[in-house]
Design a protein around this motif. Structure first.
Motif, PDB file in Angstrom:
ATOM      1  N   GLU A 116       0.768  -1.026   0.042  1.00  0.00           N
ATOM      2  CA  GLU A 116       0.030   0.095   0.002  1.00  0.00           C
ATOM      3  C   GLU A 116       0.916   1.316   0.138  1.00  0.00           C
ATOM      4  O   GLU A 116       0.438   2.222  -0.744  1.00  0.00           O
ATOM      5  N   VAL A 117       2.117   1.087   0.777  1.00  0.00           N
ATOM      6  CA  VAL A 117       2.960   2.196   0.928  1.00  0.00           C
ATOM      7  C   VAL A 117       3.606   2.628  -0.724  1.00  0.00           C
ATOM      8  O   VAL A 117       3.778   3.673  -1.069  1.00  0.00           O
ATOM      9  N   LYS A 118       3.952   1.292  -1.092  1.00  0.00           N
ATOM     10  CA  LYS A 118       4.788   1.491  -2.669  1.00  0.00           C
ATOM     11  C   LYS A 118       3.807   2.054  -3.629  1.00  0.00           C
ATOM     12  O   LYS A 118       3.954   3.068  -4.284  1.00  0.00           O
ATOM     13  N   SER A 125      -2.254  11.262  -6.414  1.00  0.00           N
ATOM     14  CA  SER A 125      -3.423  11.346  -5.421  1.00  0.00           C
ATOM     15  C   SER A 125      -4.106  10.220  -5.008  1.00  0.00           C
ATOM     16  O   SER A 125      -4.915   9.932  -4.162  1.00  0.00           O
ATOM     17  N   GLY A 126      -3.958   8.726  -5.811  1.00  0.00           N
ATOM     18  CA  GLY A 126      -4.413   7.797  -5.649  1.00  0.00           C
ATOM     19  C   GLY A 126      -4.172   7.137  -4.230  1.00  0.00           C
ATOM     20  O   GLY A 126      -3.417   7.318  -3.521  1.00  0.00           O
ATOM     21  N   SER A 127      -5.010   6.162  -4.085  1.00  0.00           N
ATOM     22  CA  SER A 127      -4.614   5.299  -2.910  1.00  0.00           C
ATOM     23  C   SER A 127      -4.696   3.811  -3.247  1.00  0.00           C
ATOM     24  O   SER A 127      -5.326   3.394  -4.234  1.00  0.00           O
ATOM     25  N   ALA A 143      -2.922   3.674   2.137  1.00  0.00           N
ATOM     26  CA  ALA A 143      -1.926   4.721   2.553  1.00  0.00           C
ATOM     27  C   ALA A 143      -2.223   5.763   1.312  1.00  0.00           C
ATOM     28  O   ALA A 143      -2.421   5.692   0.410  1.00  0.00           O
ATOM     29  N   VAL A 144      -1.949   7.160   2.034  1.00  0.00           N
ATOM     30  CA  VAL A 144      -2.048   8.228   1.017  1.00  0.00           C
ATOM     31  C   VAL A 144      -0.470   8.846   1.273  1.00  0.00           C
ATOM     32  O   VAL A 144      -0.067   9.063   2.517  1.00  0.00           O
ATOM     33  N   VAL A 156       0.676   8.464   5.221  1.00  0.00           N
ATOM     34  CA  VAL A 156      -0.203   8.066   6.271  1.00  0.00           C
ATOM     35  C   VAL A 156      -0.887   6.958   5.803  1.00  0.00           C
ATOM     36  O   VAL A 156      -1.587   6.835   4.821  1.00  0.00           O
ATOM     37  N   ARG A 157      -0.873   6.068   6.754  1.00  0.00           N
ATOM     38  CA  ARG A 157      -1.445   4.647   6.518  1.00  0.00           C
ATOM     39  C   ARG A 157      -2.626   4.340   7.510  1.00  0.00           C
ATOM     40  O   ARG A 157      -2.280   4.543   8.701  1.00  0.00           O
TER      41      ARG A 157
END
Ligand code: ATP
Ligand code: MG
Length: 592
Positions: A116-118, A125-127, A143-144, A156-157
């Motif tokens: 999710e971080v990758k 702007s996606g997540s 995560a954003v 921020v996850r």
């Protein structure tokens, strides 16, 4: 086994299967889209939440990788958040986590390899979300990135237990399952009702058809059915009515035929192809001498008059053509049967034989009599003609000049001519009698004087034999009769009584009033008539002593004419006689 093969079961099971299948398919796709929607909703709310948190973070803190302050801030911001919040530096170092004590946070490994971080790092702007297992339960990660002037300061996850979605989903599923079960039950109930209605109508049709098959053509299938089933029962009812009408009609025809069959004067008998009797009428039983048993089902050849009929039937059966013949059955001697045997053909195949027998005894007897009559007449004519011819020849041969014997031949010719004349006159009388044109001209006839006239008319015959005639008819006795014909009767009887009497014999004519009739008797004391001849004496051409009678100029027709004339008057005629004791010919005339 029987249950599974019934229409009711098949209909109901297919109905339920269709309902269940469509419910299952709907359920499956509903569940799938619900789950997808729930996840999307969760993701977007988490993304909004994550961005909200990211906005509150100071990118400078992240860039400095100040874990102590960041962690404290995270714990403060996310106190009211439902999810666990992790703040990660751009390097991947974990700077704060709302779910773990600060000491633990410091021990956490580099998070840059988390998917999710990758994903958050590479998209503006996606997540990216991922479902993973860390805290021994399913969690949803999102995560954003935290941006600082176009550069990524950190991430921020958010991690949220999947439990909530699953619980919501299972609750929805329960609801859906419950409503599905309800609709399935409803469908089943409706299906059951429809099938019951259908199978009841169908059952009525099946039961009705069975009754029709059993011959109950007056039964009608109840008209409750509608639609195709209604049409079917209407058609079946119409069919039953039609068949019933035809069966009744056929029954009537059969009764008519049976009546004709029973009462016809001809003997009628039907056999099958093997010569076994299938039908026989009362007259045939009588003619064949069948008594006390039913010949139907028996072989024709085994019947009392069977062999001849059987051979005719066999001929008709084997040739396929009608056969006719006459025969005298052993069971009824003296009876002549005219039989015709006709084969019963079906598509050129012989299926049986119809035998019709008629009693032709009467016509055959008549024919025989006629033949005899012609033979007799020819014979009677031939005798005097031969004599005339012979005498004439003798005369032509020279006897004409013989003064002594010549007149004898002429006399003979004359006698024979008289005889011929008498014969022809008698024959004319007979033919007239037979033509049925003979009519009586009745009147009151005084019998004594009539007898007197008859005596006079036969005086020559009586004189020739020296016979005395006594008229004993009571004076004043009268009868209603045709005088001419009655006179003929008396003359005939007197002529016989004189002709066949002995020399010097006696004749008595008497008459008496009897109840309802007058009886007249002509009695002689001549040689009498032997008993064997008595039954035939009134037959045409019958003579006791042919030679003697012919010698006396008789033809044997006199008594048959007498009989005819008396019967024409409605009376009867007879003779009492015994050999050697004379004869008494009598006749009666019914009183007027
Ligand atoms: N009174 C009688 N006594 C004895 N025999 C009789 C007497 N009457 C008739 N017969 C017998 O009956 C026969 C039949 O009589 P019938 O009168 O029919 O015929 P016929 O006398 O021979 O001929 P026809 O009367 O036509 O001249 C006679 O030939 C005779 O043999
Ligand atoms: Mg006579």
């Amino acid at each position: 086994m029987k249950l599974f093969s019934t229409l009711k079961f098949r209909l109901l099971s297919s109905y339920v299967l269709v309902v269940l299948f469509s419910l299952a398919v709907t359920g499956f796709f509903l569940d799938r889209s619900l789950e997808r929607r729930a996840l999307e909703d969760l993701r977007s709310s988490m993304a909004a939440q994550a961005r909200l948190i990211a906005a509150q973070l100071d990118p400078a803190l992240l860039l400095k990788e100040d874990a102590a302050r960041t962690d404290a801030l995270v714990k403060k911001i996310s106190r009211s958040a439902a999810s666990r919040v992790t703040v990660i530096a751009a390097s991947g170092k974990v700077l704060g986590d709302s779910g773990l004590p600060f000491a633990e946070v410091l021990k956490m490994g580099n998070h840059l390899d988390r998917r999710e971080v990758k994903a958050a790092a590479s998209s503006e702007s996606g997540s990216v979300t991922r479902l993973s297992v860390t805290l021994r339960e399913e969690l949803l990660y999102l995560a954003v990135p935290v941006r600082q002037g176009g550069a990524t300061a950190g991430f921020v996850r958010l991690a949220m237990p999947y439990r909530g979605v699953a619980a919501m989903l299972s609750e929805v599923r329960r609801g859906v399952a419950f409503s599905f079960a309800l609709s399935a039950l409803f469908a089943l109930a409706v299906g059951w009702f429809v099938v019951l209605l259908f199978s009841r109508q169908f059952g009525e049709i099946v039961a009705g058809s069975k009754r029709f098959a059993a011959g109950e053509f007056d039964y009608r299938i109840p008209p409750s059915s509608s639609g195709e089933l209604g049409k079917l029962s209407d058609t079946l009812n119409y069919m039953a009515w039609e068949i019933g009408a035809r069966v009744r009609d056929a029954g009537l025809r059969r009764l008519e035929l049976e009546a004709a069959f029973r009462d016809m004067s001809e003997a009628l008998l039907v056999t099958d192809g093997a010569g076994v009797i299938t039908m026989i009428n009362p007259r045939a039983r009588q003619l064949m001498g069948v008594k006390g048993f039913d010949p139907v089902g028996m072989r024709l050849s085994g019947m009392p008059a069977g062999p001849e009929l059987s051979s005719a039937a066999i001929k008709a059966l084997s040739s396929g053509r009608p056969v006719s013949f006459e025969f005298e059955p052993a069971s009824a001697a003296g009876t002549t049967l005219g039989v015709s045997a006709a084969p019963i053909l079906e598509n050129a195949l012989v299926r049986g034989c119809v035998l019709v027998a008629r009693d032709i005894t009467g016509p055959r007897k008549l024919e025989k009599l006629r033949k005899e009559f012609v033979a007799n007449v020819s014979h009677e004519l031939k005798t005097p003609l031969t004599a005339i011819k012979g005498n004439a020849e003798t005369l032509l041969g020279g006897a004409l000049d013989d003064k002594e014997h010549g007149p004898g031949f002429v006399k003979s010719i004359y006698d024979q001519s008289v005889r011929l004349e008498n014969l022809v006159a008698d024959l004319l009388k007979i033919s007239y009698a037979e033509s049925g044109k003979d009519r009586l001209e009745k009147g009151d006839v005084e019998l004594f004087s009539l007898a007197q006239e008859a005596v006079k008319a036969t005086a020559a015959a009586a004189g020739a034999k020296n016979v005395t005639v006594r008229n004993l008819v009571p004076a004043g006795l009268a009868a209603a009769a045709d005088k001419d014909k009655l006179s003929q009767v008396l003359i005939n009887l007197l002529d016989n009584a004189a002709k066949y009497n002995r020399e010097g014999g006696e004749i008595k004519i008497s008459a008496a009033q009897e109840p309802g009739a007058v009886k007249i008797v002509v009695e002689d004391n001549g040689p009498g008539i032997p008993a064997a001849h008595l039954p035939h004496i009134f037959e045409r051409f019958y003579r006791v002593d042919k030679a003697r009678s012919r010698e006396l100029g008789g033809t044997g027709l006199g008594l048959s004419i007498v009989k005819h004339l008396v019967e024409l008057h409605g009376g009867s005629v007879g003779v009492d006689s015994a050999e050697g004791r004379g004869s008494a010919f009598w006749f009666t005339l019914p009183a007027a």
